[in-house]
Enzyme design. Structure first.
Site, PDB file in Angstrom:
ATOM      1  N   PHE A 539       0.769  -0.936   0.080  1.00 34.58           N
ATOM      2  CA  PHE A 539      -0.051   0.177  -0.110  1.00 34.58           C
ATOM      3  C   PHE A 539       0.890   1.615  -0.147  1.00 34.58           C
ATOM      4  O   PHE A 539       0.779   2.211  -0.020  1.00 34.58           O
ATOM      5  CB  PHE A 539      -1.428   0.362   1.001  1.00 34.58           C
ATOM      6  N   LYS A 541       3.855   3.030   2.438  1.00 34.42           N
ATOM      7  CA  LYS A 541       5.126   2.997   3.722  1.00 34.42           C
ATOM      8  C   LYS A 541       4.352   3.745   5.261  1.00 34.42           C
ATOM      9  O   LYS A 541       3.611   4.016   5.418  1.00 34.42           O
ATOM     10  CB  LYS A 541       6.380   4.204   3.011  1.00 34.42           C
ATOM     11  N   ASP A 652      -7.228 -11.889   8.204  1.00 33.89           N
ATOM     12  CA  ASP A 652      -5.511 -11.543   7.227  1.00 33.89           C
ATOM     13  C   ASP A 652      -4.490 -11.854   8.015  1.00 33.89           C
ATOM     14  O   ASP A 652      -3.906 -10.927   8.580  1.00 33.89           O
ATOM     15  CB  ASP A 652      -5.329 -10.421   6.349  1.00 33.89           C
TER      16      ASP A 652
END
Ligand SMILES: *[C@@H]1O[C@H](CO)[C@@H](O)[C@H](O)[C@H]1NC(C)=O
Length: 855
Positions: A539, A541, A652
């Protein structure tokens, strides 16, 4: 809408009894709406076109074809075609038996249709004189339930005429639509006068409620302790769907799901009551009388407060052979429904099916609208029964019509402002779908929106890698049963990512977390200085930062040019702004200035669990520390599954999403993929498969049905990772060792698990604690979700493992830890070099879209 006493009075005074019990007769009417020709569904049922039942005259309806076939649709017919009503229109259905109830099913598939915007469709449906739906949005309802399609099922009172009129009435400047209709003459399935819950004083003093004048809407239908039953396997051709009950269980006490080992037959029960499988399978409390004495089994359901509900319990006790062996009370919303239920006492025979109906007034005495209903079974020892246990085989909940207002309609489910904004942005992205018969599929869920074209029944993986694998990471990928390509992002939502409509604070999120300006965030991170980077993901940092003159924070910034991850951004805010727990990472706030997607969290001083297992940290975690971290994360997940208003499935779970603070307290992080779990009339969430390789529940993968047990599977992989100090996937190891889950399960089966544990732990682990840990971790990896423990059970077992270890350590039996830990698993082997500390995410995260044609 509130329950009014006069409704009750009216219902009590209009007692008219139709005693017409009969079997389902004649063939049901199955209509596919829109097309000129009929079709056959995936179960082989024939559906005829609806046109001839429309009342001619002012009908200006049109036929439409859905452009996108969601993989979770059970069948092409009737969902892929629709009839669209721009103005009020009426169907007139002939009835085979005007003195029986009519079972009416309405099928809605709120997919994009050409030339109309389905999210703007609001309408009412009236059957006879009963308002079934009011200002109904199939789109919002489906989104809120994470379903692609909806089935509404009604049992309408006999109209005393030869036909039933069903009218679709669009709201102003809107339109109505319908995909399929079923009209079935229903057998008389309801008792005339069920007991009013809470009115029981003694065997002669109680109140009953006549229900013959009430129409019903089916809200929940569960095969308790059993499996999903499809319409084709329902009894007597009623085509009902029965769902697994486990996701509705409240709290950690799930009891045990069992199957009768004696023959179960209907005896005097009419077969249409329920399929025999409902009576064969059941849930009870388990073998420990001392534990049972102080516990109960409770299920929780979302309801529309203000309506009365009819709760039907199905029982068949296939164990007890005398009276007073198993005796329990049934409580609904903490009021007594049934007192001292003794099924053998009721039936005087073993394995005899029984069903009982109870009516509940859902508005509580203080006038608060509670949107939940609790159904509890509590063992009693008033009669000194032989066992302390309870039992339930099936549960159905029907909403009863308000006969003063002639309505069954409730509000659309709530979606927060932010989610609505997101959906609007998302819809714009969907407009440009290509029309193509059966090759385009979409996922159309609140959390994961994407469109991928797949021509054949193959699986395509969209794989986002954190970094390019260097040390030959690709050479052994052929064992994966899927094709993959790196760095592909086909999510339609990327359009919405740049969409300025997203840039607004939802009232929900604003009240719970802080809105940062871009100026605040840039100054906190020295203008996103590279020296502050503590993690990198697909995505963007993660930066270390300081706010308010000294508070350390972690700042996750999605790469503004990628336009990726808008779903994840919204979901993370939606989830974390509502959830607060010691073992969940806390979101301080977010920044959405200039189309940025920035999240600000508490700083986690010790980074991820993974980097303390095999990522090169100097200190080796002791067995006890590892257990404490596992217990903390299990607590966080257990809270997600049971502690919040809805079941939340993380989706996840992995060692990079378990973070550690300065004091080694474990916190579950990254809610970007999480979903609020099954609600209303579905036992699971059908969804595009998302998750991380190596951690993915095989059952979820193959059936696309997500339950909380998918997280349990992933957590099982985490447990073995903690035990063995190796990654979930190691592509460079010999093929039989690539997947930790497979390799560990094989070693457990062969009794060789000692060989695979982290050498650094050798001699420090109590054999009892190891055995218990391995047993439980292996159970988490069971192929079928139903065979896996709940997160509550896992937590309980881990606490026991820790206790065993503590006893062992204090007994002095422990040898000193071996010097010089040998690093068995090359750090580079998992395809990711130079891992830094911090918040690694998306390293193996992918989205998977499966096209299952003709399912
Ligand atoms: C069921 O057990 C829970 C937890 O022990 C308790 O809070 C609840 O009051 C019990 N419910 C009933 C109806 O006994």
């Amino acid at each position: 809408m509130r329950f009014k006493l006069r409704n009750l009075l009216l219902i009590f005074s209009t007692v008219c009894i139709f005693l017409n019990p009969f079997h389902i007769s004649g063939s049901p009417l199955l209509l596919t709406c829109g097309p000129n020709t009929g079709g056959t569904d995936a179960d082989g049922r024939k559906w005829e076109p609806d046109g001839k039942y429309l009342v001619a005259g002012d009908d200006k309806s049109t036929a439409a074809k859905a452009g996108l076939q969601d993989p979770s649709l059970p069948s092409y017919v009737p969902y892929m075609s629709a009839r669209i009503f721009q103005s009020e229109s009426t169907y007139q259905f002939p009835l085979q038996n005007s003195s029986s109830r009519t079972l009416l099913r309405l099928h809605f598939y709120p997919s994009p249709y050409p030339n109309v915007d389905v999210s703007k469709s609001y309408f009412s449906v009236v059957a006879g004189s009963m308002l079934l739906l009011n200002n109904f949005s199939a789109y919002i309802t489906a989104e809120a339930l994470s379903q692609s399609y909806l089935v509404k099922e009604y049992y309408l009172t006999p109209p005393r005429s030869a036909s039933l009129n069903v009218t679709f009435r669009p709201a102003d400047n809107s339109f109505a639509f319908i995909n399929g209709v079923e009209v079935i003459a229903a057998p008389e399935i309801f008792d005339n006068e069920p007991l009013l819950v809470g009115s029981y004083i003694d065997a002669r003093t109680f109140t009953t409620v006549p229900v013959t004048a009430s129409s019903m809407e089916m809200s929940y239908r569960l095969n308790v302790g059993g499996q999903f039953i499809s319409p084709m396997n329902d009894s007597d051709g009623l085509m009902r769907t029965w769902y697994d009950d486990s996701v509705y269980i409240y709290g950690a006490g799930h009891g045990v799901a069992l199957q009768a080992d004696t023959r179960v037959g209907y005896k005097k029960m009419p077969p249409y009551t329920a399929p025999l499988d409902v009576y064969r399978t059941y849930r009870s409390m388990g073998a420990y009388a001392d534990v049972n004495k102080v516990s109960n089994l409770t299920w929780i359901f979302e309801i529309d407060p203000g309506f009365m509900y009819l709760v039907r319990l199905h029982w068949c006790d296939s164990e007890m052979v005398k009276v007073n062996q198993r005796v329990f009370d049934v409580m609904i919303n903490n009021m007594t429904a049934a007192h001292e239920v003794d099924l053998f006492g009721w039936t005087n025979a073993i394995a005899t099916p029984v069903r009982k109906d109870y009516v509940v007034i859902t508005e509580n005495v203080t006038g608060n609208d509670d949107t939940h209903m609790w159904v509890s079974l509590v063992p009693t020892n008033q009669t000194r029964p032989e066992f302390m246990d309870v039992l339930l085989n099936g549960l159905e909940i029907f909403k009863m019509s308000d006969n003063v207002e002639s309505t069954l309609a409730g509000p659309n489910p709530m979606i927060s402002d932010l989610m609505r904004k997101y959906l609007e942005g998302h819809r714009m992205g969907l407009k440009d779908f290509e029309e193509n018969d059966s090759t385009i599929i979409i996922t159309f869920g609140a959390g994961g929106a994407a469109a991928v074209g797949v021509a054949t029944a193959v699986i395509c993986v969209v794989y986002r890698r954190k970094r390019k694998a260097t040390a030959g990471g690709d050479s052994r990928t052929s064992w994966l049963p899927i094709s993959w390509n790196s760095n592909t992002n086909t999510t339609k939502s990327s359009t919405a990512g740049k969409n300025q409509t997203l840039v607004a604070i939802s009232t929900d999120a604003a009240s719970n977390c802080r809105h940062f300006s871009l100026v605040e965030v840039t100054s906190a991170t020295d203008n996103f200085d590279e020296s502050n980077v503590i993690g990198v993901g697909g995505f963007g940092k993660v930066y270390k930062g300081v706010i308010d003159g000294g508070t350390k924070v972690a700042i996750k910034r999605s790469n503004p040019s990628s336009g990726q991850g808008v779903n994840e951004f919204v979901t993370e805010i939606e989830m974390l702004s509502r959830l607060r727990h010691r073992h969940l990472v806390s979101l301080i706030g977010f920044c959405e200035d200039n189309g940025e997607m920035i999240l600000v969290y508490d700083y986690m001083g010790r980074g991820t669990l993974r980097e303390h297992l095999y990522k090169g940290n100097e200190t080796t975690l002791s067995w006890k520390q590892r257990l404490q971290i596992c217990i903390g994360s299990a607590r966080g997940l257990h809270y997600l599954h049971t502690g919040a208003k809805y079941t939340i499935i993380h989706r996840d779970v992995k060692t990079t999403n378990i973070l550690l603070d300065d004091k080694w307290v474990a916190k579950v992080s990254d809610f970007g993929l999480s979903k609020t779990g099954p609600t209303m009339d579905k036992g699971h969430v059908s969804t595009a498969v998302k998750g991380s390789f190596g951690y993915l529940d095989p059952e979820y993968f193959s059936r696309q049905q997500l339950t909380d047990k998918s997280d349990v599977y992933s957590f099982g992989v985490v447990l073995f990772e903690v035990l063995c100090a190796r990654p979930a996937l190691s592509p460079n190891l010999p093929q039989d060792q690539v997947s930790l889950a497979d390799w560990a399960a094989r070693n457990v089966r062969n009794g060789t698990v000692e060989n695979i544990i982290d050498p650094a732990l050798k001699g420090t682990v109590s054999p009892d604690s190891l055995a218990k840990f391995v047993e439980m971790a292996a159970k988490c990896l069971a192929d079928h979700g139903g065979h896996r423990p709940s997160m509550g059970d896992v937590l309980w077992s881990l606490e026991m493992v820790l206790q065993l270890q503590e006893t062992y350590e204090s007994s002095g039996a422990m040898e000193g830890p071996e010097e010089g830990r040998s690093v068995e698993y090359d750090r580079e082997n998992d395809g990711e070099k130079n891992e830094t500390t911090g918040y690694e995410e998306n390293d193996h995260t992918f989205s998977l879209y499966v096209n299952q044609e003709g399912r």
